[in-house]
Design a protein around this motif. Structure first.
Motif, PDB file in Angstrom:
ATOM      1  N   SER A 152       0.822  -1.216   0.000  1.00  0.00           N
ATOM      2  CA  SER A 152       0.000   0.000   0.000  1.00  0.00           C
ATOM      3  C   SER A 152       0.859   1.270   0.000  1.00  0.00           C
ATOM      4  O   SER A 152       0.540   2.223  -0.711  1.00  0.00           O
ATOM      5  CB  SER A 152      -0.966   0.012   1.187  1.00  0.00           C
ATOM      6  N   THR A 153       1.944   1.292   0.773  1.00  0.00           N
ATOM      7  CA  THR A 153       2.833   2.453   0.755  1.00  0.00           C
ATOM      8  C   THR A 153       3.479   2.590  -0.615  1.00  0.00           C
ATOM      9  O   THR A 153       3.511   3.679  -1.191  1.00  0.00           O
ATOM     10  CB  THR A 153       3.922   2.338   1.849  1.00  0.00           C
ATOM     11  N   LEU A 154       3.967   1.481  -1.149  1.00  0.00           N
ATOM     12  CA  LEU A 154       4.580   1.492  -2.474  1.00  0.00           C
ATOM     13  C   LEU A 154       3.593   1.997  -3.515  1.00  0.00           C
ATOM     14  O   LEU A 154       3.909   2.889  -4.300  1.00  0.00           O
ATOM     15  CB  LEU A 154       5.071   0.091  -2.846  1.00  0.00           C
ATOM     16  N   GLU A 155       2.397   1.455  -3.515  1.00  0.00           N
ATOM     17  CA  GLU A 155       1.392   1.845  -4.518  1.00  0.00           C
ATOM     18  C   GLU A 155       1.052   3.328  -4.406  1.00  0.00           C
ATOM     19  O   GLU A 155       0.977   4.034  -5.405  1.00  0.00           O
ATOM     20  CB  GLU A 155       0.134   0.993  -4.374  1.00  0.00           C
ATOM     21  N   ARG A 156       0.867   3.815  -3.198  1.00  0.00           N
ATOM     22  CA  ARG A 156       0.528   5.226  -2.997  1.00  0.00           C
ATOM     23  C   ARG A 156       1.653   6.131  -3.497  1.00  0.00           C
ATOM     24  O   ARG A 156       1.399   7.133  -4.173  1.00  0.00           O
ATOM     25  CB  ARG A 156       0.247   5.470  -1.515  1.00  0.00           C
ATOM     26  N   LEU A 157       2.892   5.777  -3.196  1.00  0.00           N
ATOM     27  CA  LEU A 157       4.015   6.612  -3.612  1.00  0.00           C
ATOM     28  C   LEU A 157       4.230   6.564  -5.119  1.00  0.00           C
ATOM     29  O   LEU A 157       4.436   7.595  -5.760  1.00  0.00           O
ATOM     30  CB  LEU A 157       5.294   6.198  -2.871  1.00  0.00           C
ATOM     31  N   VAL A 158       4.188   5.376  -5.690  1.00  0.00           N
ATOM     32  CA  VAL A 158       4.402   5.255  -7.135  1.00  0.00           C
ATOM     33  C   VAL A 158       3.297   5.968  -7.899  1.00  0.00           C
ATOM     34  O   VAL A 158       3.556   6.634  -8.902  1.00  0.00           O
ATOM     35  CB  VAL A 158       4.521   3.769  -7.557  1.00  0.00           C
ATOM     36  N   SER A 159       2.068   5.857  -7.430  1.00  0.00           N
ATOM     37  CA  SER A 159       0.950   6.527  -8.103  1.00  0.00           C
ATOM     38  C   SER A 159       1.000   8.037  -7.930  1.00  0.00           C
ATOM     39  O   SER A 159       0.628   8.781  -8.835  1.00  0.00           O
ATOM     40  CB  SER A 159      -0.382   6.004  -7.564  1.00  0.00           C
ATOM     41  N   GLY A 160       1.447   8.497  -6.779  1.00  0.00           N
ATOM     42  CA  GLY A 160       1.377   9.914  -6.468  1.00  0.00           C
ATOM     43  C   GLY A 160       2.602  10.743  -6.790  1.00  0.00           C
ATOM     44  O   GLY A 160       2.521  11.966  -6.847  1.00  0.00           O
ATOM     45  N   GLN A 161       3.740  10.089  -7.002  1.00  0.00           N
ATOM     46  CA  GLN A 161       4.982  10.826  -7.251  1.00  0.00           C
ATOM     47  C   GLN A 161       5.470  10.593  -8.673  1.00  0.00           C
ATOM     48  O   GLN A 161       5.275   9.523  -9.228  1.00  0.00           O
ATOM     49  CB  GLN A 161       6.071  10.390  -6.253  1.00  0.00           C
ATOM     50  N   ARG A 162       6.125  11.595  -9.215  1.00  0.00           N
ATOM     51  CA  ARG A 162       6.647  11.485 -10.581  1.00  0.00           C
ATOM     52  C   ARG A 162       8.169  11.483 -10.620  1.00  0.00           C
ATOM     53  O   ARG A 162       8.779  11.196 -11.638  1.00  0.00           O
ATOM     54  CB  ARG A 162       6.093  12.623 -11.431  1.00  0.00           C
ATOM     55  N   LEU A 163       8.789  11.828  -9.485  1.00  0.00           N
ATOM     56  CA  LEU A 163      10.246  11.907  -9.409  1.00  0.00           C
ATOM     57  C   LEU A 163      10.762  10.974  -8.323  1.00  0.00           C
ATOM     58  O   LEU A 163      10.095  10.742  -7.322  1.00  0.00           O
ATOM     59  CB  LEU A 163      10.701  13.339  -9.095  1.00  0.00           C
ATOM     60  N   ALA A 164      11.971  10.472  -8.546  1.00  0.00           N
ATOM     61  CA  ALA A 164      12.650   9.627  -7.567  1.00  0.00           C
ATOM     62  C   ALA A 164      14.104  10.066  -7.490  1.00  0.00           C
ATOM     63  O   ALA A 164      14.612  10.728  -8.402  1.00  0.00           O
ATOM     64  CB  ALA A 164      12.569   8.155  -7.975  1.00  0.00           C
ATOM     65  N   VAL A 165      14.757   9.688  -6.420  1.00  0.00           N
ATOM     66  CA  VAL A 165      16.191   9.927  -6.286  1.00  0.00           C
ATOM     67  C   VAL A 165      16.886   8.609  -6.627  1.00  0.00           C
ATOM     68  O   VAL A 165      16.574   7.568  -6.028  1.00  0.00           O
ATOM     69  CB  VAL A 165      16.553  10.387  -4.860  1.00  0.00           C
ATOM     70  N   LEU A 166      17.784   8.662  -7.589  1.00  0.00           N
ATOM     71  CA  LEU A 166      18.542   7.492  -8.020  1.00  0.00           C
ATOM     72  C   LEU A 166      19.930   7.545  -7.409  1.00  0.00           C
ATOM     73  O   LEU A 166      20.618   8.562  -7.514  1.00  0.00           O
ATOM     74  CB  LEU A 166      18.664   7.480  -9.550  1.00  0.00           C
ATOM     75  N   ALA A 167      20.350   6.462  -6.775  1.00  0.00           N
ATOM     76  CA  ALA A 167      21.694   6.353  -6.218  1.00  0.00           C
ATOM     77  C   ALA A 167      22.507   5.398  -7.085  1.00  0.00           C
ATOM     78  O   ALA A 167      22.093   4.255  -7.317  1.00  0.00           O
ATOM     79  CB  ALA A 167      21.648   5.841  -4.787  1.00  0.00           C
ATOM     80  N   THR A 168      23.635   5.903  -7.587  1.00  0.00           N
ATOM     81  CA  THR A 168      24.585   5.082  -8.331  1.00  0.00           C
ATOM     82  C   THR A 168      25.918   5.130  -7.591  1.00  0.00           C
ATOM     83  O   THR A 168      26.091   5.902  -6.656  1.00  0.00           O
ATOM     84  CB  THR A 168      24.773   5.596  -9.775  1.00  0.00           C
ATOM     85  N   ASN A 169      26.849   4.320  -8.045  1.00  0.00           N
ATOM     86  CA  ASN A 169      28.170   4.328  -7.438  1.00  0.00           C
ATOM     87  C   ASN A 169      29.207   4.257  -8.553  1.00  0.00           C
ATOM     88  O   ASN A 169      29.046   3.497  -9.508  1.00  0.00           O
ATOM     89  CB  ASN A 169      28.336   3.151  -6.483  1.00  0.00           C
TER      90      ASN A 169
END
Length: 140
Positions: A8-25
């Motif tokens: 439910s948290t995942l679904e709410r965030l994925v549906s409601g947000q359009r941006l994410a922070v990507l971590a690379t190394n």
């Protein structure tokens, strides 16, 4: 992968947000980037575009393991007990062919203003295949 099913948290965030922070190394160490993302219907694949002349791309050529953070922070003096986030770990690989075409249609439907960037020969379209998800709903 149980966190994917509990969702439910995942679904709410994925549906409601359009941006994410990507971590690379990479050779210089960890690097964070803001990316516009889209997700597959089963929430096991996450897509983003990057220019091939970025540190993000150079890091991904060296190391495909990544993390994505999607959160609902409003900024300012938020009440952290009401905030939520999910960290998605997995591998990011460029996709091509029919898989790219189908995922790109999904991505452009979510981010129509990025269609030109997506079509640029200097851009790479990537898929993060989730291996683990760590949702946090209400920071304490």
């Amino acid at each position: 992968m149980s966190a994917i099913e509990s969702g439910s948290t995942l679904e709410r965030l994925v549906s409601g947000q359009r941006l994410a922070v990507l971590a690379t190394n990479g050779p210089a160490g960890p690097y964070l980037s803001l990316v516009a993302f889209a997700a597959s219907a089963d929430r096991r694949s996450f897509y983003f575009i990057t220019s091939r002349n970025t540190r993000k791309w150079a890091n991904l050529e060296e190391e495909s393991r990544v993390a994505l953070l999607i959160d609902d922070r409003p900024g300012g003096h938020a009440d952290f007990s009401r905030s939520a986030a999910v960290t998605i770990t997995g591998t990011a690989l460029e996709i091509t062919g029919e898989e790219r075409d189908a995922a790109l249609a999904l991505y452009k439907a979510r981010h129509p203003s990025l269609a030109e960037f997506a079509a640029s020969p200097g851009s790479a379209f990537l898929k993060v295949t989730a291996t683990d998800l760590y949702p946090v709903d209400g920071f304490k």
